[in-house]
Design a protein around this motif. Sequence first.
Motif, PDB file in Angstrom:
ATOM      1  N   GLN A  20       0.809  -1.214   0.000  1.00 31.88           N
ATOM      2  CA  GLN A  20       0.000   0.000   0.000  1.00 31.88           C
ATOM      3  C   GLN A  20       0.845   1.269   0.000  1.00 31.88           C
ATOM      4  O   GLN A  20       0.309   2.362  -0.139  1.00 31.88           O
ATOM      5  CB  GLN A  20      -0.908   0.004   1.230  1.00 31.88           C
ATOM      6  N   CYS A  21       2.136   1.121   0.134  1.00 29.64           N
ATOM      7  CA  CYS A  21       3.030   2.275   0.208  1.00 29.64           C
ATOM      8  C   CYS A  21       3.124   2.971  -1.149  1.00 29.64           C
ATOM      9  O   CYS A  21       3.062   2.339  -2.210  1.00 29.64           O
ATOM     10  CB  CYS A  21       4.409   1.819   0.658  1.00 29.64           C
ATOM     11  N   LYS A  22       3.288   4.271  -1.108  1.00 33.11           N
ATOM     12  CA  LYS A  22       3.392   5.088  -2.323  1.00 33.11           C
ATOM     13  C   LYS A  22       4.605   4.694  -3.168  1.00 33.11           C
ATOM     14  O   LYS A  22       4.567   4.755  -4.394  1.00 33.11           O
ATOM     15  CB  LYS A  22       3.502   6.547  -1.889  1.00 33.11           C
ATOM     16  N   TYR A  23       5.671   4.252  -2.542  1.00 35.67           N
ATOM     17  CA  TYR A  23       6.924   3.971  -3.245  1.00 35.67           C
ATOM     18  C   TYR A  23       7.058   2.524  -3.689  1.00 35.67           C
ATOM     19  O   TYR A  23       8.072   2.150  -4.261  1.00 35.67           O
ATOM     20  CB  TYR A  23       8.109   4.346  -2.351  1.00 35.67           C
ATOM     21  N   TYR A  24       6.060   1.704  -3.459  1.00 34.56           N
ATOM     22  CA  TYR A  24       6.156   0.286  -3.795  1.00 34.56           C
ATOM     23  C   TYR A  24       6.033   0.062  -5.302  1.00 34.56           C
ATOM     24  O   TYR A  24       5.198   0.656  -5.967  1.00 34.56           O
ATOM     25  CB  TYR A  24       5.065  -0.509  -3.075  1.00 34.56           C
ATOM     26  N   LYS A  25       6.871  -0.809  -5.814  1.00 34.53           N
ATOM     27  CA  LYS A  25       6.795  -1.328  -7.181  1.00 34.53           C
ATOM     28  C   LYS A  25       7.113  -2.821  -7.112  1.00 34.53           C
ATOM     29  O   LYS A  25       7.887  -3.248  -6.269  1.00 34.53           O
ATOM     30  CB  LYS A  25       7.833  -0.650  -8.085  1.00 34.53           C
ATOM     31  N   ILE A  82      13.337   1.487  -1.794  1.00 36.16           N
ATOM     32  CA  ILE A  82      13.532   0.577  -0.656  1.00 36.16           C
ATOM     33  C   ILE A  82      13.789   1.370   0.614  1.00 36.16           C
ATOM     34  O   ILE A  82      13.207   1.088   1.669  1.00 36.16           O
ATOM     35  CB  ILE A  82      14.690  -0.402  -0.950  1.00 36.16           C
ATOM     36  N   LYS A  83      14.623   2.381   0.531  1.00 33.17           N
ATOM     37  CA  LYS A  83      14.913   3.208   1.711  1.00 33.17           C
ATOM     38  C   LYS A  83      13.666   3.944   2.192  1.00 33.17           C
ATOM     39  O   LYS A  83      13.419   4.048   3.396  1.00 33.17           O
ATOM     40  CB  LYS A  83      16.022   4.198   1.401  1.00 33.17           C
ATOM     41  N   ILE A  85      10.517   3.017   1.793  1.00 32.66           N
ATOM     42  CA  ILE A  85       9.584   2.053   2.374  1.00 32.66           C
ATOM     43  C   ILE A  85      10.059   1.630   3.758  1.00 32.66           C
ATOM     44  O   ILE A  85       9.255   1.526   4.693  1.00 32.66           O
ATOM     45  CB  ILE A  85       9.394   0.843   1.432  1.00 32.66           C
ATOM     46  N   GLN A  86      11.361   1.421   3.932  1.00 31.77           N
ATOM     47  CA  GLN A  86      11.893   1.097   5.248  1.00 31.77           C
ATOM     48  C   GLN A  86      11.644   2.240   6.228  1.00 31.77           C
ATOM     49  O   GLN A  86      11.301   2.007   7.393  1.00 31.77           O
ATOM     50  CB  GLN A  86      13.387   0.804   5.169  1.00 31.77           C
ATOM     51  N   PHE A  87      11.803   3.475   5.770  1.00 29.05           N
ATOM     52  CA  PHE A  87      11.552   4.637   6.622  1.00 29.05           C
ATOM     53  C   PHE A  87      10.076   4.692   7.016  1.00 29.05           C
ATOM     54  O   PHE A  87       9.741   4.951   8.179  1.00 29.05           O
ATOM     55  CB  PHE A  87      11.976   5.913   5.899  1.00 29.05           C
ATOM     56  N   GLU A  88       9.193   4.437   6.060  1.00 24.57           N
ATOM     57  CA  GLU A  88       7.761   4.451   6.370  1.00 24.57           C
ATOM     58  C   GLU A  88       7.396   3.363   7.371  1.00 24.57           C
ATOM     59  O   GLU A  88       6.592   3.590   8.280  1.00 24.57           O
ATOM     60  CB  GLU A  88       6.929   4.315   5.103  1.00 24.57           C
ATOM     61  N   LEU A  89       7.976   2.178   7.241  1.00 26.00           N
ATOM     62  CA  LEU A  89       7.721   1.113   8.212  1.00 26.00           C
ATOM     63  C   LEU A  89       8.223   1.496   9.601  1.00 26.00           C
ATOM     64  O   LEU A  89       7.582   1.184  10.612  1.00 26.00           O
ATOM     65  CB  LEU A  89       8.377  -0.191   7.758  1.00 26.00           C
ATOM     66  N   ALA A  90       9.359   2.183   9.669  1.00 24.63           N
ATOM     67  CA  ALA A  90       9.878   2.644  10.962  1.00 24.63           C
ATOM     68  C   ALA A  90       8.938   3.669  11.584  1.00 24.63           C
ATOM     69  O   ALA A  90       8.686   3.639  12.797  1.00 24.63           O
ATOM     70  CB  ALA A  90      11.270   3.234  10.785  1.00 24.63           C
TER      71      ALA A  90
END
Length: 145
Positions: A20-25, A82-83, A85-90
């Motif tokens: 669901q993240c904006k940066y996901y591909k 990737i960075k 998405i990792q930031f959003e998960l944090a």
Amino acid sequence: MRISKYLLFREFATNPLIKQCKYYKDSIVMYIMGDILRTMRKEVGLSYFNSIRSNEALAFFVNDIASNPCAKKDDMDASFRIKMIQFELAIIDRTQFIFIKRIYTNYIRPIFAGISIIAKHILIIPFGRLLLKLFPNFFNKTASK
């Protein structure tokens, strides 16, 4: 192999929040696999000076990924995504107070559970046995009903 790289790969493959993240591909997972391949090369003893980039590691297995400018651009874009998405998960972890819940579960909750176990074995069970010895007829009446 660094376990964190593999865990990142599994996280991207299974976590519904990431999709669901904006940066996901969908192609990001492939570049994570390339990073795992790079890490494996380093851990088998290949030196830092002859290391390769993740898109070059993927070129062994995937067509149309090599040192062409488009592949390099896609590699940089995937790294950025990737960075992010990792930031959003944090940030999601922080907004869900996961750190505080971990402290509660690891330190505070065991204290209260230990106190309740001690109270059960030192106070409640001996008190119940004392009541049984003092009033045995009462127990027999309630057991027969």
